[in-house]
Design a protein around this motif. Structure first.
Motif, PDB file in Angstrom:
ATOM      1  N   ASP A  27       0.933  -1.148   0.008  1.00  0.00           N
ATOM      2  CA  ASP A  27       0.026  -0.114  -0.018  1.00  0.00           C
ATOM      3  C   ASP A  27       0.821   1.246  -0.035  1.00  0.00           C
ATOM      4  O   ASP A  27       0.498   2.135   0.773  1.00  0.00           O
ATOM      5  CB  ASP A  27      -0.832   0.018   1.212  1.00  0.00           C
ATOM      6  N   LEU A  28       1.856   1.296  -0.860  1.00  0.00           N
ATOM      7  CA  LEU A  28       2.642   2.411  -1.038  1.00  0.00           C
ATOM      8  C   LEU A  28       1.815   3.670  -1.807  1.00  0.00           C
ATOM      9  O   LEU A  28       1.553   3.167  -3.124  1.00  0.00           O
ATOM     10  CB  LEU A  28       3.998   2.068  -1.667  1.00  0.00           C
ATOM     11  N   PRO A  29       1.720   4.672  -1.647  1.00  0.00           N
ATOM     12  CA  PRO A  29       0.907   5.663  -2.340  1.00  0.00           C
ATOM     13  C   PRO A  29       1.754   6.207  -3.490  1.00  0.00           C
ATOM     14  O   PRO A  29       2.995   6.487  -3.367  1.00  0.00           O
ATOM     15  CB  PRO A  29       0.669   6.849  -1.368  1.00  0.00           C
ATOM     16  N   VAL A  30       1.134   6.297  -4.623  1.00  0.00           N
ATOM     17  CA  VAL A  30       1.606   6.645  -6.072  1.00  0.00           C
ATOM     18  C   VAL A  30       0.732   7.829  -6.430  1.00  0.00           C
ATOM     19  O   VAL A  30      -0.467   7.508  -7.116  1.00  0.00           O
ATOM     20  CB  VAL A  30       1.954   5.449  -6.772  1.00  0.00           C
ATOM     21  N   PRO A  31       1.164   8.955  -6.465  1.00  0.00           N
ATOM     22  CA  PRO A  31       0.077  10.230  -6.828  1.00  0.00           C
ATOM     23  C   PRO A  31       0.266  10.200  -8.396  1.00  0.00           C
ATOM     24  O   PRO A  31       1.166   9.940  -9.130  1.00  0.00           O
ATOM     25  CB  PRO A  31       0.830  11.371  -6.299  1.00  0.00           C
ATOM     26  N   MET A  32      -0.960  10.202  -8.947  1.00  0.00           N
ATOM     27  CA  MET A  32      -0.943  10.237 -10.566  1.00  0.00           C
ATOM     28  C   MET A  32      -1.230  11.878 -10.868  1.00  0.00           C
ATOM     29  O   MET A  32      -1.768  12.567 -10.067  1.00  0.00           O
ATOM     30  CB  MET A  32      -2.378   9.601 -11.019  1.00  0.00           C
ATOM     31  N   LEU A  39      -2.621   2.705  -4.879  1.00  0.00           N
ATOM     32  CA  LEU A  39      -1.597   1.963  -3.995  1.00  0.00           C
ATOM     33  C   LEU A  39      -0.976   0.929  -4.554  1.00  0.00           C
ATOM     34  O   LEU A  39      -1.438   0.142  -5.544  1.00  0.00           O
ATOM     35  CB  LEU A  39      -2.545   1.568  -2.866  1.00  0.00           C
ATOM     36  N   ALA A  40       0.441   0.734  -4.261  1.00  0.00           N
ATOM     37  CA  ALA A  40       1.326  -0.263  -5.031  1.00  0.00           C
ATOM     38  C   ALA A  40       1.919  -0.910  -3.816  1.00  0.00           C
ATOM     39  O   ALA A  40       2.359  -0.633  -2.699  1.00  0.00           O
ATOM     40  CB  ALA A  40       2.156   0.511  -5.920  1.00  0.00           C
ATOM     41  N   ASP A  41       2.190  -2.357  -4.217  1.00  0.00           N
ATOM     42  CA  ASP A  41       3.203  -2.991  -3.492  1.00  0.00           C
ATOM     43  C   ASP A  41       4.404  -3.229  -3.884  1.00  0.00           C
ATOM     44  O   ASP A  41       4.834  -3.424  -5.348  1.00  0.00           O
ATOM     45  CB  ASP A  41       2.730  -4.541  -3.404  1.00  0.00           C
ATOM     46  N   ARG A  42       5.642  -3.104  -3.348  1.00  0.00           N
ATOM     47  CA  ARG A  42       7.018  -3.164  -3.741  1.00  0.00           C
ATOM     48  C   ARG A  42       7.486  -4.465  -3.297  1.00  0.00           C
ATOM     49  O   ARG A  42       7.614  -4.741  -2.133  1.00  0.00           O
ATOM     50  CB  ARG A  42       7.792  -1.983  -3.176  1.00  0.00           C
ATOM     51  N   TRP A  43       8.012  -5.369  -4.009  1.00  0.00           N
ATOM     52  CA  TRP A  43       8.799  -6.556  -3.710  1.00  0.00           C
ATOM     53  C   TRP A  43      10.311  -6.543  -4.123  1.00  0.00           C
ATOM     54  O   TRP A  43      10.533  -6.180  -4.952  1.00  0.00           O
ATOM     55  CB  TRP A  43       8.209  -7.798  -4.468  1.00  0.00           C
ATOM     56  N   SER A  44      11.015  -6.744  -2.749  1.00  0.00           N
ATOM     57  CA  SER A  44      12.518  -6.597  -3.110  1.00  0.00           C
ATOM     58  C   SER A  44      13.294  -7.781  -2.348  1.00  0.00           C
ATOM     59  O   SER A  44      12.621  -8.248  -1.297  1.00  0.00           O
ATOM     60  CB  SER A  44      12.936  -5.213  -2.620  1.00  0.00           C
ATOM     61  N   PRO A  45      14.465  -8.107  -2.663  1.00  0.00           N
ATOM     62  CA  PRO A  45      15.151  -9.220  -2.000  1.00  0.00           C
ATOM     63  C   PRO A  45      15.441  -8.538  -0.249  1.00  0.00           C
ATOM     64  O   PRO A  45      15.549  -7.613  -0.195  1.00  0.00           O
ATOM     65  CB  PRO A  45      16.426  -9.308  -2.680  1.00  0.00           C
ATOM     66  N   GLU A  46      15.322  -9.449   0.509  1.00  0.00           N
ATOM     67  CA  GLU A  46      15.898  -9.321   1.790  1.00  0.00           C
ATOM     68  C   GLU A  46      17.178  -8.987   2.206  1.00  0.00           C
ATOM     69  O   GLU A  46      17.490  -8.324   3.105  1.00  0.00           O
ATOM     70  CB  GLU A  46      15.231 -10.457   2.710  1.00  0.00           C
ATOM     71  N   SER A  47      17.889  -8.997   1.137  1.00  0.00           N
ATOM     72  CA  SER A  47      19.381  -9.019   1.328  1.00  0.00           C
ATOM     73  C   SER A  47      19.743  -7.344   1.249  1.00  0.00           C
ATOM     74  O   SER A  47      20.940  -7.130   1.552  1.00  0.00           O
ATOM     75  CB  SER A  47      20.122  -9.304   0.163  1.00  0.00           C
TER      76      SER A  47
END
Length: 51
Positions: A27-32, A39-47
């Motif tokens: 739920d990261l806000p992305v203004p248009m 609202l977006a989801d960000r997936w990234s490596p735990e590293s």
């Protein structure tokens, strides 16, 4: 990893993932430009790789 992921990896001739340990920020806000906020989801490596 799910069976669908294995099948897709095989069919697309993709290398195996470098890690399966993932961090999810939801739920990261992305203004248009029109004023709407998506609202977006960000997936990234735990590293520790972050944007």
């Amino acid at each position: 990893m799910h069976l669908n992921s294995h099948i897709t990896q095989y069919l697309q001739k993709l290398p195996p993932p470098q890690t399966r340990d993932l961090a999810v920020e939801r739920d990261l806000p992305v203004p248009m430009r029109d004023g709407a906020v998506l609202l977006a989801d960000r997936w990234s490596p735990e590293s520790g790789v972050r944007w």
